[in-house]
Design an enzyme around this catalytic site. Sequence first.
Site, mmCIF file in Angstrom:
data_model
loop_
_atom_site.group_PDB
_atom_site.id
_atom_site.type_symbol
_atom_site.label_atom_id
_atom_site.label_comp_id
_atom_site.label_asym_id
_atom_site.label_seq_id
_atom_site.Cartn_x
_atom_site.Cartn_y
_atom_site.Cartn_z
ATOM 1 N N THR A 75 41.798 35.545 43.475
ATOM 2 C CA THR A 75 42.908 36.467 43.749
ATOM 3 C C THR A 75 43.763 35.877 44.849
ATOM 4 O O THR A 75 43.244 35.392 45.849
ATOM 5 C CB THR A 75 42.346 37.820 44.238
ATOM 6 O OG1 THR A 75 41.726 38.456 43.152
ATOM 7 C CG2 THR A 75 43.441 38.712 44.808
ATOM 8 N N ARG A 85 39.273 49.047 34.822
ATOM 9 C CA ARG A 85 38.709 48.754 36.158
ATOM 10 C C ARG A 85 39.818 48.290 37.107
ATOM 11 O O ARG A 85 40.666 47.484 36.758
ATOM 12 C CB ARG A 85 37.642 47.664 36.021
ATOM 13 C CG ARG A 85 37.008 47.220 37.335
ATOM 14 C CD ARG A 85 37.688 45.986 37.918
ATOM 15 N NE ARG A 85 37.018 45.498 39.119
ATOM 16 C CZ ARG A 85 37.531 44.584 39.927
ATOM 17 N NH1 ARG A 85 38.700 44.050 39.679
ATOM 18 N NH2 ARG A 85 36.861 44.191 40.995
ATOM 19 N N VAL A 86 39.802 48.806 38.322
ATOM 20 C CA VAL A 86 40.753 48.380 39.346
ATOM 21 C C VAL A 86 39.948 47.934 40.568
ATOM 22 O O VAL A 86 38.998 48.613 40.955
ATOM 23 C CB VAL A 86 41.716 49.537 39.722
ATOM 24 C CG1 VAL A 86 42.613 49.144 40.883
ATOM 25 C CG2 VAL A 86 42.548 49.942 38.511
ATOM 26 N N GLY A 87 40.313 46.804 41.148
ATOM 27 C CA GLY A 87 39.609 46.298 42.321
ATOM 28 C C GLY A 87 40.332 46.632 43.609
ATOM 29 O O GLY A 87 41.121 47.581 43.684
ATOM 30 N N ASP A 88 40.067 45.845 44.632
ATOM 31 C CA ASP A 88 40.626 46.114 45.957
ATOM 32 C C ASP A 88 42.102 45.733 46.097
ATOM 33 O O ASP A 88 42.824 46.317 46.911
ATOM 34 C CB ASP A 88 39.834 45.331 47.011
ATOM 35 C CG ASP A 88 39.927 43.822 46.768
ATOM 36 O OD1 ASP A 88 39.656 43.391 45.619
ATOM 37 O OD2 ASP A 88 40.277 43.071 47.697
ATOM 38 N N THR A 96 39.954 38.962 49.547
ATOM 39 C CA THR A 96 39.822 38.376 48.219
ATOM 40 C C THR A 96 38.337 38.237 47.920
ATOM 41 O O THR A 96 37.527 38.059 48.835
ATOM 42 C CB THR A 96 40.561 37.017 48.119
ATOM 43 O OG1 THR A 96 40.426 36.501 46.801
ATOM 44 C CG2 THR A 96 40.055 35.995 49.113
ATOM 45 N N GLY A 97 37.974 38.353 46.642
ATOM 46 C CA GLY A 97 36.562 38.311 46.277
ATOM 47 C C GLY A 97 36.174 39.570 45.529
ATOM 48 O O GLY A 97 37.011 40.169 44.833
ATOM 49 N N GLY A 143 35.954 42.915 44.553
ATOM 50 C CA GLY A 143 36.780 44.045 44.954
ATOM 51 C C GLY A 143 36.027 45.325 45.208
ATOM 52 O O GLY A 143 36.404 46.111 46.086
#
Length: 290
Positions: free
Chosen positions: A151, A179-182, A202-203, A205
């Site tokens: 990311t 799905r939604v990450g950080d 980053t990484g 989430g």
Amino acid sequence: MPTLLATWNEPGQVVMDAAVPLIRKGLPMVDCIEAGLTAAEDDPNLIAIGRGSLPNADGELELDASIMDGSDLSAGAVCALRGILPAIKVARWVKERTPHVMLAGDQARRFAIEQGLKPQNLMTGEAVRRYDEWKDSPEIQERYVHSVRDTVTMIGLEGSGHFTAASSTSGWSFKLPGRVGDSPIIGAGIYADDEAGAAGATGLGEELWKACASFRTVQNMKLGMSAQDACEETIRHMLRRQPHSIENTCVVLALDRNGNHGAAVTHGLFHLWVHKDGVTTVEEHATLQP
Ligand code: GLY
């Protein structure tokens, strides 16, 4: 002199190649960062951002992006955006053209089209090939458990202490649809506050979100920590409280009001691009030792 940070080796190079010439021309940091992330989203070779990145489990690309202005805490974000580039421009438009912070899914796409962007197919032949390979092979599926890497997050400092933070990603490769990450979550993937500094993540989430990693890091700086100490405190907190945060690299990076930068990592190796005093370098950050 402006300072700009960007994440990971290959995407970091693409965003810096686009952003640094604009910094040299004296453009506002927000425009430099948008140009950097736009270039990365348009690059079909980057597997975790924009065109040609790896899709969800249905074979569809869902993009997340966010941007934040430290002067007034204004922010914009999109999540699960399909078939539209640049996602970072749509996030900026949400900030500048609506009273909202985030638009999601089909309605984010509708907003982007209404604002003038054209829908397009972002899947390249290579991404389709990798999806087909993943779909048919339990062994390859095993390899992609927790596959969240690359990311692109950027944070910048300009003038007498103005911070901008932004991020763009296609998220977890072959993720559950929706799905939604950080990255598009203000406080998780990015945060900027001219009273203290800016931070990005980053990484993995899910873990970065649970830690409110970017907000936590900026709050650490507000309490007086340097950028490096602030990142380390956040990562130590994650290592202590979130055992899953070592299942994949989790990174925070930060810039403080004294112009210092920092980064820390739960597990593995991380490359941080730094443009400072007119010079661009790449630093290596390894697993934070207790
Ligand atoms: N950090 C990117 C994601 O988890 O989606």
